[in-house]
Design an enzyme around this catalytic site. Structure first.
Site, PDB file in Angstrom:
ATOM      1  N   HIS A   1      55.468 -40.291 -33.361  1.00  0.00           N
ATOM      2  CA  HIS A   1      55.227 -39.196 -32.420  1.00  0.00           C
ATOM      3  C   HIS A   1      54.042 -39.504 -31.504  1.00  0.00           C
ATOM      4  O   HIS A   1      54.019 -39.091 -30.344  1.00  0.00           O
ATOM      5  CB  HIS A   1      54.969 -37.912 -33.217  1.00  0.00           C
ATOM      6  CG  HIS A   1      54.760 -36.688 -32.407  1.00  0.00           C
ATOM      7  ND1 HIS A   1      55.486 -36.392 -31.264  1.00  0.00           N
ATOM      8  CD2 HIS A   1      53.890 -35.643 -32.571  1.00  0.00           C
ATOM      9  CE1 HIS A   1      55.079 -35.230 -30.771  1.00  0.00           C
ATOM     10  NE2 HIS A   1      54.114 -34.769 -31.529  1.00  0.00           N
TER      11      HIS A   1
ATOM     12  N   HIS B   1      46.309 -34.763 -34.487  1.00  0.00           N
ATOM     13  CA  HIS B   1      47.494 -35.607 -34.624  1.00  0.00           C
ATOM     14  C   HIS B   1      47.099 -37.083 -34.782  1.00  0.00           C
ATOM     15  O   HIS B   1      47.614 -37.790 -35.653  1.00  0.00           O
ATOM     16  CB  HIS B   1      48.409 -35.456 -33.412  1.00  0.00           C
ATOM     17  CG  HIS B   1      49.313 -34.269 -33.438  1.00  0.00           C
ATOM     18  ND1 HIS B   1      48.904 -33.020 -33.042  1.00  0.00           N
ATOM     19  CD2 HIS B   1      50.611 -34.132 -33.808  1.00  0.00           C
ATOM     20  CE1 HIS B   1      49.920 -32.175 -33.155  1.00  0.00           C
ATOM     21  NE2 HIS B   1      50.959 -32.822 -33.623  1.00  0.00           N
TER      22      HIS B   1
END
Length: 211
Positions: free
Chosen positions: A58, A163
């Protein structure tokens, strides 16, 4: 095996999606009247809608994709933690808890108390994970971090610090977790994603089970 709670968002046309994403659309692809069977098409769905898992791919071009992660890494002991701070999941609150290496953690925040996942419109004022807390969780060697809204990072933050910190150290991220009827404590989590090849994320059916 007894299912204690289903932690998955209901997929429908009114479910919230991340800011800028098109609403998920369920519409007839075939009908009994015209084709002899009912088949529904899911349109506008990405790999990051509803309750979903984020993989290193991602964020990182050469990061692990879903088929690189053993299913066993998405199942096992989990600690559910209640967060009181109305804005962030801070390292101060997280550090009050002890974690076993390889444990998973789910954060129940104001997002749940305010019912944000039950609102159709994307809410920009949600509780998110600070970079310091993300770093602490990496140091504690947890293997998955879950949150009760659609991102661990604040909205409109291109750097996506939480993230990068988590996925950069192989800690998977579970977003859109429904924790309305879940109490803090320890349980067992089964997080079962669609078996998609080479993807950066996937919708999951996440449940707490007995034993």
């Amino acid at each position: 095996m007894k299912i204690l709670q289903d932690l998955s968002m209901l997929i429908n046309a009114t479910m919230p999606v991340y800011a800028g994403d098109a609403p998920v659309c369920l519409e007839p692809h075939c009908t009994i009247a015209a084709d002899g069977v009912n088949i529904t098409a899911i349109k506008n769905a990405t790999t990051h809608f509803g309750t979903h898992i984020d993989l290193p791919r991602h964020i990182f071009a050469d990061g692990a994709s879903l088929d690189d992660v053993p299913l066993a890494d998405l199942c096992g002991p989990v600690q559910i933690i209640a967060i009181e701070h109305p804005t962030t999941i801070s390292v101060e609150e997280v550090a009050r808890h002890r974690f076993k290496p390889g444990e998973m953690v789910l954060f129940r925040t104001r997002n749940t108390r305010d019912g944000l996942l039950e609102r159709s419109a994307f809410c920009h004022d949600y509780v998110y994970l600070t970079p310091e807390a993300a770093t602490y969780l990496v140091q504690q060697k947890v293997r998955l971090v879950g949150i009760d809204y659609l991102s661990v990072d604040p909205p409109h933050t291109p750097a996506l610090p939480a993230h990068h910190i988590l996925l950069g150290h192989g800690v998977l991220i579970l977003e859109g977790v429904v924790l309305t009827d879940v109490q803090p404590g320890h349980s067992t989590l089964l997080c079962l994603p669609l078996k998609l090849q080479g993807v950066d994320g996937a919708p999951v059916r996440a449940v707490l089970v007995e034993g």
